[in-house]
Design an enzyme around this catalytic site. Structure first.
Site, PDB file in Angstrom:
ATOM      1  N   TRP A  62       0.938  -1.181   0.017  1.00 14.57           N
ATOM      2  CA  TRP A  62       0.075  -0.009  -0.159  1.00 14.57           C
ATOM      3  C   TRP A  62       0.842   1.353  -0.006  1.00 14.57           C
ATOM      4  CZ3 TRP A  62      -2.762  -4.281   0.706  1.00 14.57           C
ATOM      5  CH2 TRP A  62      -4.127  -4.026   0.274  1.00 14.57           C
ATOM      6  N   TRP A  64       0.710   4.784   1.027  1.00 18.08           N
ATOM      7  CA  TRP A  64       1.178   5.531   2.409  1.00 18.08           C
ATOM      8  C   TRP A  64       1.531   4.722   3.055  1.00 18.08           C
ATOM      9  CZ3 TRP A  64      -2.348   9.066   5.547  1.00 18.08           C
ATOM     10  CH2 TRP A  64      -3.296   8.477   5.816  1.00 18.08           C
ATOM     11  N   ASP A  65       1.288   3.429   3.309  1.00 18.30           N
ATOM     12  CA  ASP A  65       1.851   2.568   4.277  1.00 18.30           C
ATOM     13  C   ASP A  65       3.447   2.200   4.297  1.00 18.30           C
ATOM     14  OD1 ASP A  65      -1.016   1.898   3.816  1.00 18.30           O
ATOM     15  OD2 ASP A  65      -0.667   0.761   5.714  1.00 18.30           O
ATOM     16  N   TYR A 110      -6.956 -10.669  -0.403  1.00 15.29           N
ATOM     17  CA  TYR A 110      -7.357  -9.362  -0.425  1.00 15.29           C
ATOM     18  C   TYR A 110      -8.568  -9.127  -1.364  1.00 15.29           C
ATOM     19  CZ  TYR A 110      -7.775  -4.357  -0.052  1.00 15.29           C
ATOM     20  OH  TYR A 110      -8.455  -3.125  -0.213  1.00 15.29           O
ATOM     21  N   GLN A 134      -3.162   7.381  -3.284  1.00 18.63           N
ATOM     22  CA  GLN A 134      -3.562   7.638  -1.786  1.00 18.63           C
ATOM     23  C   GLN A 134      -2.690   8.931  -1.216  1.00 18.63           C
ATOM     24  OE1 GLN A 134      -2.292   4.018   0.421  1.00 18.63           O
ATOM     25  NE2 GLN A 134      -4.225   3.732   1.074  1.00 18.63           N
ATOM     26  N   ASP A 195     -10.942   5.552   4.580  1.00 16.98           N
ATOM     27  CA  ASP A 195     -11.795   5.048   3.857  1.00 16.98           C
ATOM     28  C   ASP A 195     -13.338   5.619   4.163  1.00 16.98           C
ATOM     29  OD1 ASP A 195      -9.593   4.186   3.235  1.00 16.98           O
ATOM     30  OD2 ASP A 195     -10.031   1.978   3.189  1.00 16.98           O
ATOM     31  N   ARG A 235     -15.906  -3.208  10.298  1.00 12.74           N
ATOM     32  CA  ARG A 235     -15.564  -2.862   8.957  1.00 12.74           C
ATOM     33  C   ARG A 235     -16.611  -1.864   8.218  1.00 12.74           C
ATOM     34  NH1 ARG A 235     -10.757  -3.372   7.144  1.00 12.74           N
ATOM     35  NH2 ARG A 235     -11.568  -3.287   5.107  1.00 12.74           N
ATOM     36  N   TYR A 391     -14.157   1.097  12.084  1.00  8.01           N
ATOM     37  CA  TYR A 391     -13.019   1.208  11.212  1.00  8.01           C
ATOM     38  C   TYR A 391     -12.952   2.868  10.548  1.00  8.01           C
ATOM     39  CZ  TYR A 391     -10.530   0.561   6.571  1.00  8.01           C
ATOM     40  OH  TYR A 391      -9.635   0.172   5.759  1.00  8.01           O
ATOM     41  N   TRP A 392     -11.988   4.054  11.109  1.00 12.26           N
ATOM     42  CA  TRP A 392     -11.954   5.337  10.532  1.00 12.26           C
ATOM     43  C   TRP A 392     -13.318   6.250  10.968  1.00 12.26           C
ATOM     44  CZ3 TRP A 392      -7.515   7.346  10.194  1.00 12.26           C
ATOM     45  CH2 TRP A 392      -6.513   6.759   9.406  1.00 12.26           C
ATOM     46  N   GLU A 440      -3.737  -2.495  13.778  1.00 19.71           N
ATOM     47  CA  GLU A 440      -4.382  -1.706  12.766  1.00 19.71           C
ATOM     48  C   GLU A 440      -4.794  -0.047  13.526  1.00 19.71           C
ATOM     49  OE1 GLU A 440      -7.169  -3.146  10.381  1.00 19.71           O
ATOM     50  OE2 GLU A 440      -6.608  -1.772   8.655  1.00 19.71           O
TER      51      GLU A 440
HETATM   52  C1  2M8 Z   1      -7.245   0.713   4.783  1.00 20.24           C
HETATM   53  O1  2M8 Z   1      -7.480   0.770   3.238  1.00 20.24           O
HETATM   54  C2  2M8 Z   1      -7.842  -0.276   2.274  1.00 20.24           C
HETATM   55  C3  2M8 Z   1      -8.085   0.135   1.131  1.00 20.24           C
HETATM   56  O2  2M8 Z   1      -7.171   0.887   0.678  1.00 20.24           O
HETATM   57  C4  2M8 Z   1      -8.784  -1.444   2.962  1.00 20.24           C
HETATM   58  O3  2M8 Z   1      -9.689  -1.052   3.912  1.00 20.24           O
HETATM   59  O4  2M8 Z   1      -9.003  -2.409   2.282  1.00 20.24           O
HETATM   60  C5  2M8 Z   1      -7.123   1.860   5.033  1.00 20.24           C
HETATM   61  O5  2M8 Z   1      -6.781   2.054   6.369  1.00 20.24           O
HETATM   62  C6  2M8 Z   1      -5.766   2.698   4.498  1.00 20.24           C
HETATM   63  O6  2M8 Z   1      -5.587   3.663   4.909  1.00 20.24           O
HETATM   64  C7  2M8 Z   1      -4.553   1.803   4.362  1.00 20.24           C
HETATM   65  O7  2M8 Z   1      -3.503   2.353   3.663  1.00 20.24           O
HETATM   66  C8  2M8 Z   1      -4.524   0.329   4.006  1.00 20.24           C
HETATM   67  C9  2M8 Z   1      -3.712  -0.623   4.425  1.00 20.24           C
HETATM   68  O8  2M8 Z   1      -3.268  -0.218   5.688  1.00 20.24           O
HETATM   69  O9  2M8 Z   1      -6.007  -0.319   4.825  1.00 20.24           O
END
Ligand code: 2M8
Length: 483
Positions: A62, A64-65, A110, A134, A195, A235, A391-392, A440
């Site tokens: 990913w 930005w990760d 995934y 991202q 997200d 989720r 989540y978020w 996470e």
């Molecule tokens: C989360 O996003 C992905 C989609 O890109 C998902 O939920 O499937 C988010 O937290 C995102 O910011 C992060 O980069 C990714 C991987 O950690 O997971």
């Protein structure tokens, strides 16, 4: 969670372990976690080393990760940090896009899998990517990695990565800021990195679920995996996923032509988090270029940074005391008022005016909103949209904490309060990660990530997660001088 990755117990000498020693032990555990998440692949006859966010579910690279991971790795294993960023830019499209996912071959756990994107014609040989991007942490990471490199070690790395980074900035400017106003448009909630943040709820009302093709909804119903591998209640909802995949199908139908996508997408937002990183990324890129003597080329990025700083300051809404995203889909121009931690990212951008600063800090330091025991929750605690585990929509995330810490420290020279809050946030973030291990996300009220064994209190997101490990390393090295 594998016992191996649990926080090390204090020594059995009976004496309290020194803080320094604890940090050092934890750094070793972080190093193990990052090694555990390493994937080595050979594509186009070249070997790539990349770190996946978590082998429990996120089994690809990913954007930005990986940038965050590289900033941690430079302190432990410079070659791996360079390789991480090399791998990240390896699938860059001809138009400059660096995608949000670079897929590892043979991994199907995934959803959505690689083929769901229909991006075949943009592939660089065997390197397969998604079609969206991202938050642009990449150039910030390149600059950080270069600055913290052992003497003389980063030359080749920079020669390889810098042209891709400059091309990526040109892509973002051209396609995501076509009106040249300084704020960037994201076209998919996944591009925001946050997200299913409440920030996007109002935009969703414009994505008619009946417009999402039946085949797409059936595919989500049959193949979605995140809610089975993780806890469904934490989720995004099924309807969110219909929208996520409906947008992917639409963009594929538009041939991944970003002029058309930005103009036609039912989801298009000037995102303050994304734009704040954009401002900081331009400064970082200009700094890298200046450091290697390319000062003429740096000027353009300085100007872009400044333009975005001014534009961000203008999104301030005095009535609601926050910076606002702007819904710009299909000709709309509607400010989005939602109390989420994205409103603190203009600190990172250096966009906060003297007049705005005390107001921003008042909001951030309020224990009823954003400063509980383990700040900074993704949504304000007193918002009706706050959800502790979803989540978020409530939990605290190490990545946004890192960015807010950097933002607070940026204002430290002029504000004792910013400095004190920045230092406190470093402490609490390290403490939160140390007492749980690498998850996470975390409970902002108790700092927990594994509240109990009952099914309804399952761990917060996926485990042995890479960026909390990398962020732990970065914070410990930068602010605790752990060696
Ligand atoms: C989360 O996003 C992905 C989609 O890109 C998902 O939920 O499937 C988010 O937290 C995102 O910011 C992060 O980069 C990714 C991987 O950690 O997971």
């Amino acid at each position: 969670m594998n016992d191996h990755y649990k926080t090390p117990k204090p020594s059995n000498s009976g004496l309290p372990q020194s803080r320094e020693q604890k940090l050092l032990e934890m750094l070793k555990v972080a190093d193990h976690a990052l090694k555990h998440n390493l994937y080595v692949t050979t594509l186009n006859e070249k070997t790539y080393r990349r770190t996946v966010p978590s082998k429990e579910f996120y089994v690809h690279q990913w954007n930005w990760d990986s940038a965050a991971v590289a900033m941690g790795l430079i302190h432990l294993d410079p070659e791996r940090a360079y390789d991480e960023l090399r791998a990240l830019v390896s699938g860059q499209w001809d138009n400059g896009l660096i995608a949000h996912i670079t897929y590892n071959p043979g991994e199907t756990r995934y959803y959505p899998q690689a083929e769901k994107w229909h991006t075949e014609q943009f592939r660089r040989g065997e390197i397969v990517t998604s079609g969206i991007t991202q938050p642009p942490l990449l150039s910030i990471a390149v600059d950080y990695v270069y600055k913290h490199s052992p003497d003389g070690a980063a030359g080749d790395f920079l020669d390889e990565v810098l042209p891709a980074v400059m091309k990526y900035h040109d892509y973002l400017k051209r396609y995501r800021d076509p009106e040249d106003g300084g704020l960037l448009t994201i076209v998919h909630p996944w591009e925001s990195g946050t997200d299913n943040s409440p920030r996007w709820d109002s935009s969703y009302t414009h994505i008619n679920l009946t417009d999402v093709p039946q085949a797409v909804r059936e595919d989500v119903d049959a193949n979605r995996t995140d809610d089975k591998l993780g806890k469904a209640l934490h989720r995004p909802t099924q309807e969110d996923y219909y929208r996520f995949m409906g947008l992917v199908a639409l963009f594929a139908k538009l041939g991944w032509d970003y002029e058309k996508i930005v103009a036609q997408s039912p989801f298009a937002v000037k995102d303050i988090l994304f734009s704040s990183l954009w401002a900081r990324a331009n400064e970082a890129l200009a700094d890298t270029l200046t450091r290697v003597g390319r000062t003429d080329e740096a000027t353009k990025y300085h100007k872009w940074a400044q333009q975005t700083q001014e534009a961000l300051a203008h999104t301030w809404d005095e009535e609601h005391q926050q910076y606002c995203d702007i819904d710009v889909a299909q000709g709309r121009r509607e400010p989005i008022i939602e109390p989420t931690n994205a409103m603190f990212l203009p600190l990172l951008a250096g966009a906060v005016t003297d007049e705005q600063l005390p107001k921003v800090l008042t909001r951030l330091s309020d224990p009823e909103q954003f400063w509980p025991a383990y700040p900074v929750p993704s949504t304000a605690l007193n918002s009706p949209k706050f959800e502790l585990t979803r989540y978020w929509r409530g939990p605290t995330w190490p990545i946004t904490n890192l960015l807010i810490i950097e933002g607070l420290m940026r204002y430290a020279p002029q504000s004792a309060q910013a400095r004190q809050m920045g230092e406190e946030l470093v402490d609490r973030t390290l403490d939160m990660i140390e007492k749980n291990g690498f998850y996470e996300y975390y409970d902002p009220t108790k700092g927990e990530a594994r509240p109990g064994r009952e099914d309804n209190a399952r761990q917060f997101g996926f485990a042995t997660f890479s960026w909390p490990a990398a962020i732990f390393i970065q914070l410990a090295k930068q602010y605790r001088k752990a060696h």
